[in-house]
Design an enzyme around this catalytic site. Structure first.
Site, short mmCIF file in Angstrom:
data_model
loop_
_atom_site.label_atom_id
_atom_site.label_comp_id
_atom_site.label_asym_id
_atom_site.label_seq_id
_atom_site.Cartn_x
_atom_site.Cartn_y
_atom_site.Cartn_z
N ASP A 121 0.74 -1.23 -0.27
CA ASP A 121 0.25 -0.17 -0.22
C ASP A 121 1.09 1.23 0.27
OD1 ASP A 121 0.58 -0.77 2.72
OD2 ASP A 121 -0.62 0.86 3.67
N GLU A 188 -0.12 -1.25 6.46
CA GLU A 188 1.12 -0.63 6.71
C GLU A 188 0.91 1.04 7.17
OE1 GLU A 188 4.77 1.41 7.84
OE2 GLU A 188 3.84 2.01 6.24
ZN LIG Z 1 6.27 2.43 3.69
#
Ligand SMILES: [Zn+2]
Length: 489
Positions: A121, A188
């Site tokens: 992501d 994340e």
């Molecule tokens: Zn990162």
């Protein structure tokens, strides 16, 4: 009589100076020489094309539901097509919606696996800044020697470099001794709960402990550490914890024309002012470790100070506290970030509340910090508690006197010329923190070179990575995977 006192005094001073210099020379140990690694023959332009393709696929975590979920699947298809050997020889497990765990089985089941992490992501690009980008953030443009766009620095580059390195090792018939894993989370940037956290749960359920793991983190930096002119590879060996506290208090409500003494906003303000005026205690350990790692690459002056903190402590403390970045490395920070109270200019509110965001130094537990906060506020009428989902402990600190770190250090110096390697404390949060549950050796490092201005590009405008830098990343992982996979640790 007076002369002999003076002589004794001078002798004492000389003795102290000599003692300090001896301590300094011990800090100034030279970095051992290593033969530069012969680079493998790779086509950086072709790898840049791969990263460009991955950048074009808008895998933004904040909307990993509905439509955007498809973008993650699109990225998976792109990876499958681009890395046929990886997908033929490694087991691929999809966790949560889109998190990927690859397992490359080693020949020797006695050796614990190692895992390399990255995340799929990226953060979105702020609409208001789009005009300022040289090339659009999801164009994946390759121009002027760079690949441009979201994910080039954070951190699709690491994912692509790892896959390239393994594809190459497979093509060369390499067979690892220990099992190599790749863990690519999906979220994340929004906390990692469905990504890295779930990978760790999966490994725990299967009773798998890791010999070491490496995720994103520090990089090779120029001119950022005081007294150090050599480029320095900063390897994160710990990361700070997080604690958002909601403070609230009540006061006498009523009309503002006849205020009483007990005003909610006044009471809360006092508490906040006390927190701002009374920072949490400092511990120089992270900086001391950093300068110890830097050895003779740091200036004599800096090492003189760090070798003799017993003497220079107060002066060093002042210097370190003056810089927000170094200050954050030596203490749990206190940031007053939100405040709310009152609805009308002539009405005394019944309640007022505020959020204080603290980042915890390893060793400062949530309980310990809450205790200190209670004492600093010193007012039972001001209550506080951690915000839901807004707190976690600092990570453990990984040991650097062990083979996985030493091999990592060596590999960095073999691949990047004339670079010093030093451990540091990561100030933000990464997926790596979850892995502490299944490994004592968690390292956070991105093998690319950054200048000071590049740091603004991460999550900012004109994020980009040089084509040459991406090639080096592949060289680095090719070597580290090889080295870690055969070493006995
Ligand atoms: Zn990162």
């Amino acid at each position: 009589m007076e002369i002999s006192v003076a002589i004794i005094l001078i002798a004492l001073i000389l003795f102290i100076i000599a003692f300090m210099i001896i301590r300094t020379t011990r800090m100034l140990k030279p970095i051992p020489f290593v033969e530069k690694l012969e680079s493998i023959d790779i086509d950086s332009n072709k790898i840049a094309e791969m990263l460009s393709k991955a950048i074009k696929i808008k895998t933004i975590a904040s909307d990993l539901e509905g439509i955007s979920f498809k973008t993650f699947l699109e990225l998976h298809r792109m990876l499958e097509k681009s890395y046929p050997l990886v997908h033929q020889y490694l087991e691929k497990i999809v966790i949560s919606e889109a998190t990927l765990l690859y397992i490359w089985k080693g020949k020797n089941p006695e050796l614990k696996p190692v895992l390399f992490g990255a995340h799929q992501d990226v953060v979105p690009a702020d609409d208001q800044t789009l005009e300022a980008w040289t090339y659009p953030p999801f164009s994946g443009q390759i121009a002027d020697g760079y690949i441009w766009g979201r994910g080039t620095l954070d951190i699709k580059s690491q994912m692509i470099a790892l896959l390239e390195a393994i594809e190459r090792l497979l093509a060369d018939g390499f067979n690892p001794q220990r099992t190599i894993m790749l863990g690519f989370g999906q979220d994340e940037e929004i906390g990692g709960k469905k990504g890295a956290a779930k990978i760790v749960s999966y490994l725990k359920e299967n009773n798998i402990q890791l010999a070491a793991m490496m995720d994103e983190g520090g990089s090779i930096m120029y001119n950022t550490i005081p007294g150090v002119s050599t480029p320095t590879a900063l390897v994160g060996i710990a990361e700070k914890g997080h604690l958002s506290l909601r403070l609230h208090t009540e006061g006498q409500p009523g009309h503002s024309s006849m205020p009483g003494k007990n005003m909610a906003i006044g009471r809360l303000s006092k508490a906040l002012a006390r927190l701002a005026d009374n920072p949490q205690p400092i511990r120089m350990k992270a900086l001391k470790d950093l300068y110890t790692g830097l050895g003779s690459t740091a200036s004599f002056g800096m090492q003189f100070i760090f070798a003799n903190l017993w003497f220079f402590g107060p002066i060093a403390k002042k210097q370190v506290e003056a810089n927000p970045q170094t200050n954050a490395s030596i203490r749990t920070t206190t940031a007053l970030t939100m405040i709310k109270g009152g609805v009308k200019e002539n009405v005394l509110p019944h309640t007022a509340e505020a959020i204080v965001n603290m980042r915890l130094l390893p060793g400062d537990t949530i309980a310990k910090v809450c205790d200190r906060v209670r004492k600093i506020i010193d007012d039972e009428q001001v209550r506080f508690e951690p915000v839901e989902d807004g707190y976690w402990e600092a990570s453990p600190v990984s040991d650097i006197d062990i083979p996985p770190y030493k091999l990592l250090d060596l590999t960095i110096r073999k691949v990047f010329e004339d670079v010093a390697v030093a451990p540091y404390l990561v100030l933000g949060a990464t997926d790596a923190r979850y892995y502490a549950e299944i490994s004592d050796s968690v390292f956070r490092f991105c093998p690319f070179v950054l200048g000071k201005e590049d740091l603004q590009r991460m999550h900012g405008i004109d994020e980009r990575l040089s084509v040459e830098g991406l090639g080096k990343m592949v060289q680095f992982f090719h070597e580290l995977i090889r080295v870690w996979s055969v070493a006995e640790f």
